[in-house]
Design a protein around this motif. Sequence first.
Motif, PDB file in Angstrom:
ATOM      1  N   MET A 100       0.921  -1.177   0.043  1.00 36.88           N
ATOM      2  CA  MET A 100       0.045  -0.045   0.109  1.00 36.88           C
ATOM      3  C   MET A 100       0.778   1.309   0.108  1.00 36.88           C
ATOM      4  SD  MET A 100      -3.133  -0.821  -0.278  1.00 36.88           S
ATOM      5  CE  MET A 100      -3.921   0.684   0.221  1.00 36.88           C
ATOM      6  N   SER A 101       2.036   1.248   0.768  1.00 39.06           N
ATOM      7  CA  SER A 101       2.986   2.392   0.645  1.00 39.06           C
ATOM      8  C   SER A 101       3.523   2.605  -0.516  1.00 39.06           C
ATOM      9  CB  SER A 101       3.785   2.292   1.909  1.00 39.06           C
ATOM     10  OG  SER A 101       4.619   1.357   1.901  1.00 39.06           O
ATOM     11  N   GLU A 102       3.941   1.485  -1.278  1.00 43.78           N
ATOM     12  CA  GLU A 102       4.422   1.698  -2.528  1.00 43.78           C
ATOM     13  C   GLU A 102       3.503   2.039  -3.671  1.00 43.78           C
ATOM     14  OE1 GLU A 102       7.539   1.208  -5.175  1.00 43.78           O
ATOM     15  OE2 GLU A 102       7.690   1.007  -3.025  1.00 43.78           O
ATOM     16  N   LYS A 103       2.355   1.497  -3.335  1.00 42.52           N
ATOM     17  CA  LYS A 103       1.311   2.137  -4.141  1.00 42.52           C
ATOM     18  C   LYS A 103       1.103   3.576  -4.239  1.00 42.52           C
ATOM     19  CE  LYS A 103      -3.541   1.257  -5.580  1.00 42.52           C
ATOM     20  NZ  LYS A 103      -4.742   0.775  -5.452  1.00 42.52           N
ATOM     21  N   GLN A 104       0.966   4.019  -2.822  1.00 40.29           N
ATOM     22  CA  GLN A 104       0.929   5.759  -2.572  1.00 40.29           C
ATOM     23  C   GLN A 104       1.760   6.250  -3.203  1.00 40.29           C
ATOM     24  OE1 GLN A 104      -0.108   5.817   1.462  1.00 40.29           O
ATOM     25  NE2 GLN A 104      -2.288   5.273   1.495  1.00 40.29           N
ATOM     26  N   LYS A 105       3.099   5.745  -3.209  1.00 40.41           N
ATOM     27  CA  LYS A 105       4.315   6.395  -3.572  1.00 40.41           C
ATOM     28  C   LYS A 105       4.214   6.615  -5.157  1.00 40.41           C
ATOM     29  CE  LYS A 105       9.218   6.138  -3.737  1.00 40.41           C
ATOM     30  NZ  LYS A 105      10.539   5.223  -3.801  1.00 40.41           N
ATOM     31  N   LYS A 106       3.922   5.364  -5.804  1.00 43.77           N
ATOM     32  CA  LYS A 106       3.877   5.529  -7.175  1.00 43.77           C
ATOM     33  C   LYS A 106       2.652   6.687  -7.688  1.00 43.77           C
ATOM     34  CE  LYS A 106       5.594   0.971  -8.374  1.00 43.77           C
ATOM     35  NZ  LYS A 106       5.256  -0.441  -8.846  1.00 43.77           N
ATOM     36  N   LEU A 111       1.423  11.823 -10.069  1.00 46.31           N
ATOM     37  CA  LEU A 111       0.839  13.158 -10.181  1.00 46.31           C
ATOM     38  C   LEU A 111       1.798  14.332 -10.258  1.00 46.31           C
ATOM     39  CD1 LEU A 111      -1.779  12.557  -7.331  1.00 46.31           C
ATOM     40  CD2 LEU A 111      -2.177  12.747 -10.066  1.00 46.31           C
ATOM     41  N   ASP A 112       3.095  13.998  -9.645  1.00 42.76           N
ATOM     42  CA  ASP A 112       4.206  15.045  -9.871  1.00 42.76           C
ATOM     43  C   ASP A 112       4.608  15.154 -11.338  1.00 42.76           C
ATOM     44  OD1 ASP A 112       4.001  15.720  -7.234  1.00 42.76           O
ATOM     45  OD2 ASP A 112       5.728  14.314  -6.797  1.00 42.76           O
ATOM     46  N   LYS A 113       4.653  13.851 -11.944  1.00 42.58           N
ATOM     47  CA  LYS A 113       5.247  13.847 -13.362  1.00 42.58           C
ATOM     48  C   LYS A 113       4.240  14.519 -14.404  1.00 42.58           C
ATOM     49  CE  LYS A 113       6.578  10.612 -16.860  1.00 42.58           C
ATOM     50  NZ  LYS A 113       6.856   9.155 -17.177  1.00 42.58           N
ATOM     51  N   ILE A 114       2.846  14.338 -14.011  1.00 40.16           N
ATOM     52  CA  ILE A 114       1.944  14.851 -14.804  1.00 40.16           C
ATOM     53  C   ILE A 114       2.026  16.563 -14.580  1.00 40.16           C
ATOM     54  CG2 ILE A 114      -0.505  15.316 -14.791  1.00 40.16           C
ATOM     55  CD1 ILE A 114      -1.167  12.572 -14.552  1.00 40.16           C
ATOM     56  N   GLU A 115       2.072  17.103 -13.555  1.00 39.54           N
ATOM     57  CA  GLU A 115       2.169  18.462 -13.066  1.00 39.54           C
ATOM     58  C   GLU A 115       3.684  19.061 -13.758  1.00 39.54           C
ATOM     59  OE1 GLU A 115       0.799  21.848 -11.662  1.00 39.54           O
ATOM     60  OE2 GLU A 115      -0.312  19.784 -11.482  1.00 39.54           O
ATOM     61  N   ASP A 116       4.691  18.161 -13.873  1.00 37.73           N
ATOM     62  CA  ASP A 116       5.847  18.832 -14.487  1.00 37.73           C
ATOM     63  C   ASP A 116       5.605  18.646 -16.044  1.00 37.73           C
ATOM     64  OD1 ASP A 116       6.998  18.976 -11.831  1.00 37.73           O
ATOM     65  OD2 ASP A 116       8.093  17.013 -12.276  1.00 37.73           O
ATOM     66  N   ASN A 117       5.046  17.719 -16.582  1.00 32.78           N
ATOM     67  CA  ASN A 117       4.655  17.936 -17.905  1.00 32.78           C
ATOM     68  C   ASN A 117       3.966  19.027 -18.421  1.00 32.78           C
ATOM     69  OD1 ASN A 117       6.155  15.608 -18.446  1.00 32.78           O
ATOM     70  ND2 ASN A 117       4.425  14.206 -18.472  1.00 32.78           N
ATOM     71  N   LYS A 118       2.662  19.306 -17.562  1.00 33.40           N
ATOM     72  CA  LYS A 118       1.920  20.411 -17.685  1.00 33.40           C
ATOM     73  C   LYS A 118       2.752  21.853 -17.619  1.00 33.40           C
ATOM     74  CE  LYS A 118      -2.583  18.804 -16.250  1.00 33.40           C
ATOM     75  NZ  LYS A 118      -3.797  18.938 -15.103  1.00 33.40           N
ATOM     76  N   GLN A 119       3.560  21.980 -16.697  1.00 31.39           N
ATOM     77  CA  GLN A 119       4.400  23.030 -16.581  1.00 31.39           C
ATOM     78  C   GLN A 119       5.398  23.016 -17.872  1.00 31.39           C
ATOM     79  OE1 GLN A 119       3.937  25.506 -14.335  1.00 31.39           O
ATOM     80  NE2 GLN A 119       5.440  26.509 -15.124  1.00 31.39           N
TER      81      GLN A 119
END
Length: 185
Positions: A100-106, A111-119
Amino acid sequence: MAAPTEKNGKAGKPGGKEAQPLIIAKTPAEEQRLKLERLMRNPDKPAPIPDRPKEWNPRAPPEFVRDVMGSSAGAGSGEFHVYRHLRRREYQRQDFLDKMSEKQKKDLDYLDKIEDNKQAAEDRTAKRRKKRDKLKQKKLMAKKAKQDANKKEDPDESSTSSEEEEQEREADDDAEVPSFIMGKK
């Protein structure tokens, strides 16, 4: 004694449904085809859609442990199996928590990668918009310089040239460069 009915060949029962031959599917594709055919026989009947299975959750650790095992030499032979079962359950619970912790980390990384791509896309768009605006300003300045030169030479033709410039400006506005991004460079 009643005569057998013509449809199903059984005596005493009305023929409601036709007898269907039993077809056994030999391949998964054939099985899927049979299921679709059965569903399409009566399209008004709602199709059964199963609910999503619940995710497995381990039992919570007990608040109070009654049978505390010690390391005394008097433990019976049955205690080992109890210990083994408790150990297995605890390992399952720890594995579940790790997954579960691994899934949350992924999920957070995604979400961070999507935000970086949008920026990054926004930055590229802004850069290209700035470049387009700069080119427009350059064209306008060139037109104004040309217009000023024409006014100095021929003051009578300035009214017709302004109409032509207005039409050219409208054509330039319509033919704007697309601002979408096709791929990374």
